[in-house]
Design a protein around this motif. Structure first.
Motif, mmCIF file in Angstrom:
data_model
loop_
_atom_site.group_PDB
_atom_site.id
_atom_site.type_symbol
_atom_site.label_atom_id
_atom_site.label_comp_id
_atom_site.label_asym_id
_atom_site.label_seq_id
_atom_site.Cartn_x
_atom_site.Cartn_y
_atom_site.Cartn_z
ATOM 1 N N UNK A 47 0.800 -1.228 0.000
ATOM 2 C CA UNK A 47 0.000 0.000 0.000
ATOM 3 C C UNK A 47 0.831 1.276 0.000
ATOM 4 N N UNK A 48 2.152 1.150 0.118
ATOM 5 C CA UNK A 48 3.003 2.324 0.052
ATOM 6 C C UNK A 48 3.164 3.030 1.382
ATOM 7 N N UNK A 49 3.888 4.141 1.349
ATOM 8 C CA UNK A 49 4.192 4.925 2.542
ATOM 9 C C UNK A 49 3.742 6.361 2.349
ATOM 10 N N UNK A 50 4.081 7.194 3.317
ATOM 11 C CA UNK A 50 3.739 8.620 3.228
ATOM 12 C C UNK A 50 4.352 9.283 1.996
ATOM 13 N N UNK A 58 -2.508 -2.334 -8.481
ATOM 14 C CA UNK A 58 -3.202 -3.562 -8.093
ATOM 15 C C UNK A 58 -3.721 -3.501 -6.662
ATOM 16 N N UNK A 59 -3.087 -2.661 -5.854
ATOM 17 C CA UNK A 59 -3.476 -2.538 -4.449
ATOM 18 C C UNK A 59 -4.060 -1.145 -4.226
ATOM 19 N N UNK A 163 -9.406 9.507 -6.885
ATOM 20 C CA UNK A 163 -7.966 9.308 -6.888
ATOM 21 C C UNK A 163 -7.534 7.864 -6.710
ATOM 22 N N UNK A 164 -8.501 6.949 -6.663
ATOM 23 C CA UNK A 164 -8.150 5.538 -6.501
ATOM 24 C C UNK A 164 -7.577 4.993 -7.811
ATOM 25 N N UNK A 165 -6.689 4.012 -7.707
ATOM 26 C CA UNK A 165 -6.108 3.410 -8.901
ATOM 27 C C UNK A 165 -7.204 2.840 -9.799
#
Length: 220
Positions: A47-50, A58-59, A163-165
């Motif tokens: 999900x990534x970071x700041x 995909x997530x 803004x969602x993928x």
């Protein structure tokens, strides 16, 4: 339509009744960045970071989601109400307190605004039409009726989709359409089944273009 309204009322009632101990934001950050000894993988890996996000699409991006919504998804993954080979084992490895902590953490942090490729204007126009107005011919109401102006979400129970993928949004709509996604199926299933694959793609690409700036949804 009556079923959708009834389901929304039940969700909002449950959200209103929701109460939890004060979450530990630091513990939530530790889980997000390091995982847990019991086997939950660090959230940031997908999900990534700041400062940096997973760019595969995909997530899901965790931007502008409420603690309640994130926590409910973790509970659904854990119980099997929402089936996912990646998230199921992770959610099951978290205690109820850990779920609440990591949900609170992700509900508070801000993510960088991703750069996305501009889709064809005709595709975005169709996506915007479905999002803002809906389509009476196929009996689909506007997405923003439930997901809020610009798809910013209606906390606590209705998620933000601005803004969602696009890849993620398209996959979820198709999962509801095909009956593979079970949670919120009474709400999203009937809508997704009325959308063509082209409409699903148009919606996903449109909402990916909508960015959240200073608490407002802004179409790029």
């Amino acid at each position: 339509m009556k079923l959708i309204i009834k389901s929304l009322i039940m969700i909002l009632f449950a959200a209103g009744a929701y109460a939890a101990d004060e979450p530990d934001m630091k513990a939530g950050e530790d889980i997000a960045m390091k995982g847990t000894p019991e086997g939950a993988t660090a959230c940031f890996a997908c999900h990534g970071t700041r400062t940096e996000e997973n760019k595969t699409g995909s997530f899901p991006r965790m931007v502008n989601q409420s603690q309640y919504y994130i926590l409910q998804q973790l509970k659904d993954y854990s119980s099997g109400a929402r089936n996912n080979a990646v998230m199921g084992p992770i959610a099951k490895a978290l205690t109820d307190k850990e779920k609440a902590d990591v949900a609170a953490y992700y509900a508070k942090i801000l993510f960088p605004t991703p750069k996305v490729k501009k889709a064809a204007s005709a595709v975005l126009k169709r996506g915007e039409e479905l999002a803002v107005v809906g389509d009476l011919k196929i009996q689909v109401q506007a997405c923003n009726n439930c997901h809020g102006p610009g798809g910013m979400g209606m906390a606590p129970a209705i998620p933000a989709i601005a803004g969602q993928h696009a890849n993620y949004l398209e996959a979820q709509l198709k999962a509801w359409k095909d009956g593979q996604r079970k949670n919120s199926a009474d709400l999203m299933g009937p809508i997704a089944k009325r959308l063509s694959d082209k409409d699903i793609s148009a919606l996903a690409l449109y909402f990916e273009q909508v960015q959240i700036n200073a608490g407002k949804a802004v179409a790029k």
